[in-house]
Design a protein around this motif. Sequence first.
Motif, PDB file in Angstrom:
ATOM      1  N   CYS A 169      -0.538  -0.568   4.651  1.00  0.00           N
ATOM      2  CA  CYS A 169      -0.922   0.838   4.777  1.00  0.00           C
ATOM      3  C   CYS A 169      -1.981   1.123   3.719  1.00  0.00           C
ATOM      4  O   CYS A 169      -1.683   1.623   2.633  1.00  0.00           O
ATOM      5  N   LEU A 170      -3.218   0.780   4.047  1.00  0.00           N
ATOM      6  CA  LEU A 170      -4.317   0.793   3.078  1.00  0.00           C
ATOM      7  C   LEU A 170      -5.413   1.765   3.503  1.00  0.00           C
ATOM      8  O   LEU A 170      -5.368   2.330   4.593  1.00  0.00           O
ATOM      9  N   PHE A 171      -6.397   1.949   2.632  1.00  0.00           N
ATOM     10  CA  PHE A 171      -7.412   2.970   2.901  1.00  0.00           C
ATOM     11  C   PHE A 171      -8.414   2.540   3.964  1.00  0.00           C
ATOM     12  O   PHE A 171      -8.801   3.324   4.827  1.00  0.00           O
ATOM     13  N   GLY A 216       0.814  -1.213   0.000  1.00  0.00           N
ATOM     14  CA  GLY A 216       0.000   0.000   0.000  1.00  0.00           C
ATOM     15  C   GLY A 216       0.843   1.256   0.000  1.00  0.00           C
ATOM     16  O   GLY A 216       1.189   1.780   1.049  1.00  0.00           O
ATOM     17  N   LEU A 217       1.181   1.753  -1.194  1.00  0.00           N
ATOM     18  CA  LEU A 217       2.025   2.940  -1.308  1.00  0.00           C
ATOM     19  C   LEU A 217       1.222   4.120  -1.843  1.00  0.00           C
ATOM     20  O   LEU A 217       1.472   4.650  -2.920  1.00  0.00           O
ATOM     21  N   GLY A 218       0.231   4.509  -1.041  1.00  0.00           N
ATOM     22  CA  GLY A 218      -0.456   5.770  -1.296  1.00  0.00           C
ATOM     23  C   GLY A 218       0.407   6.912  -0.768  1.00  0.00           C
ATOM     24  O   GLY A 218       1.619   6.789  -0.623  1.00  0.00           O
ATOM     25  N   ASN A 219      -0.228   8.046  -0.447  1.00  0.00           N
ATOM     26  CA  ASN A 219       0.536   9.204   0.026  1.00  0.00           C
ATOM     27  C   ASN A 219       1.319   8.876   1.293  1.00  0.00           C
ATOM     28  O   ASN A 219       2.528   9.137   1.377  1.00  0.00           O
ATOM     29  N   LEU A 220       0.651   8.288   2.286  1.00  0.00           N
ATOM     30  CA  LEU A 220       1.307   7.980   3.547  1.00  0.00           C
ATOM     31  C   LEU A 220       2.279   6.820   3.392  1.00  0.00           C
ATOM     32  O   LEU A 220       3.410   6.883   3.902  1.00  0.00           O
ATOM     33  N   GLY A 221       1.866   5.768   2.692  1.00  0.00           N
ATOM     34  CA  GLY A 221       2.738   4.617   2.505  1.00  0.00           C
ATOM     35  C   GLY A 221       4.029   4.981   1.803  1.00  0.00           C
ATOM     36  O   GLY A 221       5.118   4.504   2.174  1.00  0.00           O
ATOM     37  N   THR A 222       3.949   5.839   0.810  1.00  0.00           N
ATOM     38  CA  THR A 222       5.153   6.265   0.091  1.00  0.00           C
ATOM     39  C   THR A 222       6.085   7.057   1.001  1.00  0.00           C
ATOM     40  O   THR A 222       7.309   6.895   0.960  1.00  0.00           O
ATOM     41  N   ALA A 223       5.497   7.905   1.853  1.00  0.00           N
ATOM     42  CA  ALA A 223       6.325   8.675   2.788  1.00  0.00           C
ATOM     43  C   ALA A 223       7.024   7.755   3.788  1.00  0.00           C
ATOM     44  O   ALA A 223       8.211   7.945   4.098  1.00  0.00           O
ATOM     45  N   ILE A 224       6.322   6.738   4.282  1.00  0.00           N
ATOM     46  CA  ILE A 224       6.913   5.830   5.268  1.00  0.00           C
ATOM     47  C   ILE A 224       8.000   4.974   4.629  1.00  0.00           C
ATOM     48  O   ILE A 224       9.071   4.758   5.219  1.00  0.00           O
ATOM     49  N   THR A 225       7.761   4.485   3.421  1.00  0.00           N
ATOM     50  CA  THR A 225       8.796   3.692   2.756  1.00  0.00           C
ATOM     51  C   THR A 225      10.021   4.548   2.442  1.00  0.00           C
ATOM     52  O   THR A 225      11.159   4.070   2.523  1.00  0.00           O
ATOM     53  N   THR A 226       9.802   5.803   2.109  1.00  0.00           N
ATOM     54  CA  THR A 226      10.925   6.711   1.878  1.00  0.00           C
ATOM     55  C   THR A 226      11.773   6.844   3.137  1.00  0.00           C
ATOM     56  O   THR A 226      13.007   6.775   3.091  1.00  0.00           O
TER      57      THR A 226
END
Length: 284
Positions: free
Chosen positions: A60-62, A7-17
């Motif tokens: 990290c899903l909706f 789940g790489l939405g807005n938050l997921g992408t920030a956390i993986t970064t």
Amino acid sequence: MPIGFIGLGNLGTAITTRLSQLGETLVVYNRNIEKIRNLGYEIVSTPKEILQKCDVIFLCLFDSEAVKQILTGDNGLLCEELKGKTIIDLTTNHYEDVLEFHKLVNDFNGNYLENPVFGSVAPALKGELTVVSSGKTEVFEAVKPLLEKIAKEIFHLPTPSSATKMKLINNLCLGSFMATLAECTALAESCEIPKAKALEILGVGGGQSLVLKAKTQKLIDEDFSAHFSNNAINKDLHLLQDLAYNLKLPLYSACLPKELFSKMKMMGKGEEDFSSIYQLFKNN
């Protein structure tokens, strides 16, 4: 061993970064593969494939529907390979559905940690989220060093569903504050007080809050690209009302903010940042 992330939405992408910057290797799955193709992570084509490479998997899903699909759908996480592995679910779920998720994962001898996050893109990129976890103490303690890489404040409420309920309660503050701050900003402008100056004064006055600190620049620039969307806060306030109904309790202060965010959805602005509620008041 790599960390799994679904789940790489807005938050997921920030956390993986954030995790990647700290040296963690990631194996990721996202329904829209094109969206993540250029992020530099190893990509798998099904959730089940992550279990072959990772002992810890973040979700990290909706909503709960999306989580259930990842768990129980074709090539989902509920399989023999889940045994002994840990799912850290960052999703804000329905407070009843999350009880089912605990049971489903435990039935496959896996570990499930319900772990909704407080905060959005900006704090996630700095490792300054707040997380509240529910699940077995030994599971929480085992993954706490990993949680410390993404969160500044970490709490453990062992009883399943407690973390989810606490997240919904927190988002009552979040939604109510945002609606009030937006109306205050628009009202100041109607009084011919410059918006930036009004927000500066509110920031040291009655409006002083993490919400205003995070959203001041968005209100000034009217940049409503989503960090935390109207759709998301509307969903969470709806779940909160459902919780109060289930408890047979009145819920006085959640009603108006929830309907204001519903109005934003109706106007086609559900994917905008929830600070865009300012537009309702500015345009009146």
